[in-house]
Design a protein around this motif. Structure first.
Motif, PDB file in Angstrom:
ATOM      1  N   ILE A  60       0.843  -1.193   0.000  1.00  0.00           N
ATOM      2  CA  ILE A  60       0.000   0.000   0.000  1.00  0.00           C
ATOM      3  C   ILE A  60       0.875   1.239   0.000  1.00  0.00           C
ATOM      4  O   ILE A  60       1.848   1.318   0.757  1.00  0.00           O
ATOM      5  N   THR A  61       0.527   2.202  -0.835  1.00  0.00           N
ATOM      6  CA  THR A  61       1.203   3.493  -0.878  1.00  0.00           C
ATOM      7  C   THR A  61       0.206   4.556  -0.442  1.00  0.00           C
ATOM      8  O   THR A  61      -0.947   4.539  -0.875  1.00  0.00           O
ATOM      9  N   ARG A  88       3.398  -4.628  14.527  1.00  0.00           N
ATOM     10  CA  ARG A  88       2.468  -3.502  14.443  1.00  0.00           C
ATOM     11  C   ARG A  88       3.154  -2.384  13.677  1.00  0.00           C
ATOM     12  O   ARG A  88       4.372  -2.347  13.588  1.00  0.00           O
ATOM     13  N   PRO A  89       2.376  -1.457  13.128  1.00  0.00           N
ATOM     14  CA  PRO A  89       3.002  -0.398  12.338  1.00  0.00           C
ATOM     15  C   PRO A  89       3.861   0.530  13.192  1.00  0.00           C
ATOM     16  O   PRO A  89       3.581   0.749  14.372  1.00  0.00           O
ATOM     17  N   THR A 129       6.604   0.983   6.652  1.00  0.00           N
ATOM     18  CA  THR A 129       6.339   0.193   7.844  1.00  0.00           C
ATOM     19  C   THR A 129       5.550  -1.050   7.457  1.00  0.00           C
ATOM     20  O   THR A 129       5.037  -1.142   6.347  1.00  0.00           O
ATOM     21  N   ARG A 130       5.462  -1.974   8.383  1.00  0.00           N
ATOM     22  CA  ARG A 130       4.718  -3.216   8.170  1.00  0.00           C
ATOM     23  C   ARG A 130       3.777  -3.452   9.334  1.00  0.00           C
ATOM     24  O   ARG A 130       4.039  -3.026  10.458  1.00  0.00           O
ATOM     25  N   PHE A 131       2.703  -4.175   9.057  1.00  0.00           N
ATOM     26  CA  PHE A 131       1.808  -4.654  10.111  1.00  0.00           C
ATOM     27  C   PHE A 131       1.161  -5.936   9.627  1.00  0.00           C
ATOM     28  O   PHE A 131       1.170  -6.246   8.437  1.00  0.00           O
ATOM     29  N   THR A 176       0.617 -10.007   6.051  1.00  0.00           N
ATOM     30  CA  THR A 176       1.491  -8.883   6.404  1.00  0.00           C
ATOM     31  C   THR A 176       1.451  -7.849   5.300  1.00  0.00           C
ATOM     32  O   THR A 176       1.607  -8.168   4.119  1.00  0.00           O
ATOM     33  N   TYR A 177       1.236  -6.601   5.697  1.00  0.00           N
ATOM     34  CA  TYR A 177       1.132  -5.480   4.776  1.00  0.00           C
ATOM     35  C   TYR A 177       2.370  -4.609   4.890  1.00  0.00           C
ATOM     36  O   TYR A 177       2.888  -4.399   5.988  1.00  0.00           O
TER      37      TYR A 177
END
Length: 182
Positions: A60-61, A88-89, A129-131, A176-177
């Motif tokens: 995602i951007t 978590r982000p 970041t990732r979450f 995971t995003y």
């Protein structure tokens, strides 16, 4: 009074008065909007509306200040739940703005009905970041509730037909995003 305001107020009618006269009377007092500084019918720009992403859209951007949502199907009657879990982000890049559940059956509760759980996030600073979202079902997680994820996110042990053996059930789904804000 501008033509734009007349068009927005056209739906409001006062008994015995033509629409234009009603609009002229109501516009100064109410602005014909919902009282939030927005025109009737809600905001006209998409800046205030979150962008909706598909669950499988894992890259995602976003721009700083932009909000986006991820909506998943959830059914508490079958012990199917989704959670925001680690990682978590990074809060300097992305923050969670909560989650909202809407039943598929509307306002009337229906036994066994599922619904949609929407997670909302806001991009707050530049970076990546990732979450992770965790999807639990009655076969993949034990000890969870609608708001509390299970103590472990690995496969659950469940008894087999033989009392001396246990078998591992499948691991819960983890998505995971990666979010890039720039």
């Amino acid at each position: 009074m501008g033509a734009d305001l007349v068009r927005r107020c056209r739906r409001r009618r006062v008994a015995g008065l033509p629409a234009l006269a009603a609009a002229a009377l109501l516009a100064p007092a109410t602005g014909c909007g919902p009282g939030t500084g927005e025109p009737a019918g809600g905001p006209t720009s998409t800046a205030h509306r979150p962008t909706s992403h598909r669950v499988d859209d894992t890259g995602i951007t976003a721009r700083p200040g932009e909000r986006f949502t991820l909506t998943v199907h959830q059914n508490a009657s079958t012990r199917e739940y989704w959670y925001l879990v680690g990682p978590r982000p990074d809060s300097s890049v992305l923050v969670s703005r909560g989650r909202d559940y809407a039943s598929d059956s509307g306002d009337e509760p229906v036994d066994g009905a599922g619904g949609r759980l929407t997670f909302t996030f806001e991009a707050v600073g530049r970076g990546t970041t990732r979450f992770t979202l965790l999807h639990c079902t009655f076969t993949t997680c034990q000890g969870n509730t609608s708001t509390v994820p299970p103590g472990t996110t690995g496969p659950s042990l469940s008894p087999s037909r033989s009392p001396s053996r246990t078998t591992a059930s499948p691991a819960p789904e983890r998505i995971t995003y990666t979010v890039t804000v720039g």
